[in-house]
Structure formats: structure tokens, C-alpha cells
Design a protein around this motif. Structure first.
Motif, PDB file in Angstrom:
ATOM      1  N   SER A  98      41.596  34.989  61.509  1.00 13.00           N
ATOM      2  CA  SER A  98      40.932  35.990  62.352  1.00 13.00           C
ATOM      3  C   SER A  98      39.438  35.727  62.337  1.00 13.00           C
ATOM      4  CB  SER A  98      41.205  37.403  61.842  1.00 13.00           C
ATOM      5  OG  SER A  98      42.577  37.715  61.947  1.00 13.00           O
ATOM      6  N   VAL A  99      38.768  36.108  63.431  1.00 12.80           N
ATOM      7  CA  VAL A  99      37.323  35.921  63.554  1.00 12.80           C
ATOM      8  C   VAL A  99      36.732  37.165  64.202  1.00 12.80           C
ATOM      9  CG1 VAL A  99      35.476  34.525  64.563  1.00 12.80           C
ATOM     10  CG2 VAL A  99      37.580  33.418  63.817  1.00 12.80           C
ATOM     11  N   GLY A 100      35.563  37.562  63.741  1.00 10.16           N
ATOM     12  CA  GLY A 100      34.804  38.665  64.319  1.00 10.16           C
ATOM     13  C   GLY A 100      33.342  38.447  64.017  1.00 10.16           C
ATOM     14  N   GLY A 101      32.541  39.492  64.129  1.00  8.95           N
ATOM     15  CA  GLY A 101      31.133  39.401  63.784  1.00  8.95           C
ATOM     16  C   GLY A 101      30.236  39.097  64.967  1.00  8.95           C
ATOM     17  N   ASP A 102      28.924  39.186  64.702  1.00  3.82           N
ATOM     18  CA  ASP A 102      27.934  39.027  65.767  1.00  3.82           C
ATOM     19  C   ASP A 102      27.957  37.647  66.405  1.00  3.82           C
ATOM     20  OD1 ASP A 102      27.097  41.629  65.408  1.00  3.82           O
ATOM     21  OD2 ASP A 102      25.423  41.079  64.091  1.00  3.82           O
ATOM     22  N   ALA A 103      28.053  36.580  65.594  1.00  6.74           N
ATOM     23  CA  ALA A 103      28.024  35.226  66.153  1.00  6.74           C
ATOM     24  C   ALA A 103      29.221  34.988  67.074  1.00  6.74           C
ATOM     25  CB  ALA A 103      27.996  34.187  65.035  1.00  6.74           C
ATOM     26  N   PHE A 104      30.392  35.467  66.648  1.00  3.51           N
ATOM     27  CA  PHE A 104      31.582  35.315  67.494  1.00  3.51           C
ATOM     28  C   PHE A 104      31.435  36.123  68.780  1.00  3.51           C
ATOM     29  CE2 PHE A 104      36.029  36.615  68.577  1.00  3.51           C
ATOM     30  CZ  PHE A 104      36.484  35.363  68.971  1.00  3.51           C
TER      31      PHE A 104
END
Length: 139
Positions: free
Chosen positions: A36-42
Motif C-alpha cells: 500500500s502507498v499513501g502520503g503527500d509524495a504519492f
């Protein structure tokens, strides 16, 4: 300047587990990775505020198939037609298209039976559980 090489083909789906089961069990593509990926950069990278997504990578020989399911409020689109601008499809080769077609379960949605085109390529299309087009072909 760096030379571009292929890494994966991404397919966005609503139900990741159902889609993984189809690509793994029906098409025979082994699972390589799940994350899974999230966060501001994504979020910035994909251009969607507060984006979060779950991914599964599958092995299709020289090609990696990436199934991705976003935590999104977007509505699913109707089935796309291949002749519409922006339409996409995944193409996979087999030695014997007709034998592969005949081996498919009756619950797999097919667009047509195998057809040999003017170019000499035998093709047919199926849809995954999300309605995405997959071309099966042999030269």
C-alpha cells in the motif's frame, strides 16, 4: 539521457481481491508483491488529494501487471469501448489461442470467439471482473 524501458502495465480496479483472483486463477499470473502507498509524495505524484492505494504486482513473463485499488470517492466508469480515445487494454500471448479460449471457464466474459485478422494474428478479447479489456493473441 536515460533510456526508457518497460516496467509494468497498471490496471485500476475497485475490488482488488476479486481482480487478483481473476488474474491469478483464470489467467495464471503469479503474484509477485502486495503493498500500500499513501502520503503527500504519492498524492502529489498521482495528482489526487489525500490519495491512498493498495497494489498487487503479478508476473506476466517479460511484463509486470500492476493491479491498483484507490481509496477514492470516484464513481466507476461504464465498460469502455476499444475504439474510444483513451481506451486501454492488456495483451497477453499464448501458443494456441483457440485451445486457450476453449479452456476458459463459462463465467469469463468474452467479447468474441477467436478471430484471425487480415494481418494473420489470431485474437479474442475478454473482460476482467471490472470490465477492463484483455486481448489474448498469437502470431
Amino acid at each position: 539521457m536515460s533510456e526508457l524501458t518497460a516496467h509494468h502495465v497498471g490496471v485500476t480496479v475497485a475490488d482488488l481481491d476479486r481482480s487478483v483472483a481473476f488474474y491469478r486463477d483464470t489467467l495464471g499470473l503469479p503474484e509477485l508483491a502486495r503493498f500500500s502507498v499513501g502520503g503527500d509524495a504519492f498524492s502529489t505524484g498521482v495528482g489526487i488529494e489525500n490519495a491512498q492505494a493498495s497494489f498487487v504486482h503479478l508476473d506476466a513473463g517479460d511484463l509486470r501487471v500492476e493491479l491498483v485499488s484507490y481509496n477514492s470517492t470516484g464513481e466507476p466508469q461504464e465498460y469502455s469501448r476499444i475504439d474510444r480515445p483513451g481506451a486501454t487494454h492488456l495483451a497477453l500471448t499464448v501458443d494456441d489461442v483457440t485451445a486457450y479460449y476453449d479452456s476458459l471457464s463459462s463465467d469469463v466474459e468474452t467479447v468474441s470467439e477467436p478471430q484471425t485478422t487480415e494481418s494473420g494474428t489470431t485474437i479474442f478479447f475478454i473482460r476482467d471482473p471490472e470490465g477492463n479489456l484483455i486481448e489474448v493473441l498469437s502470431d
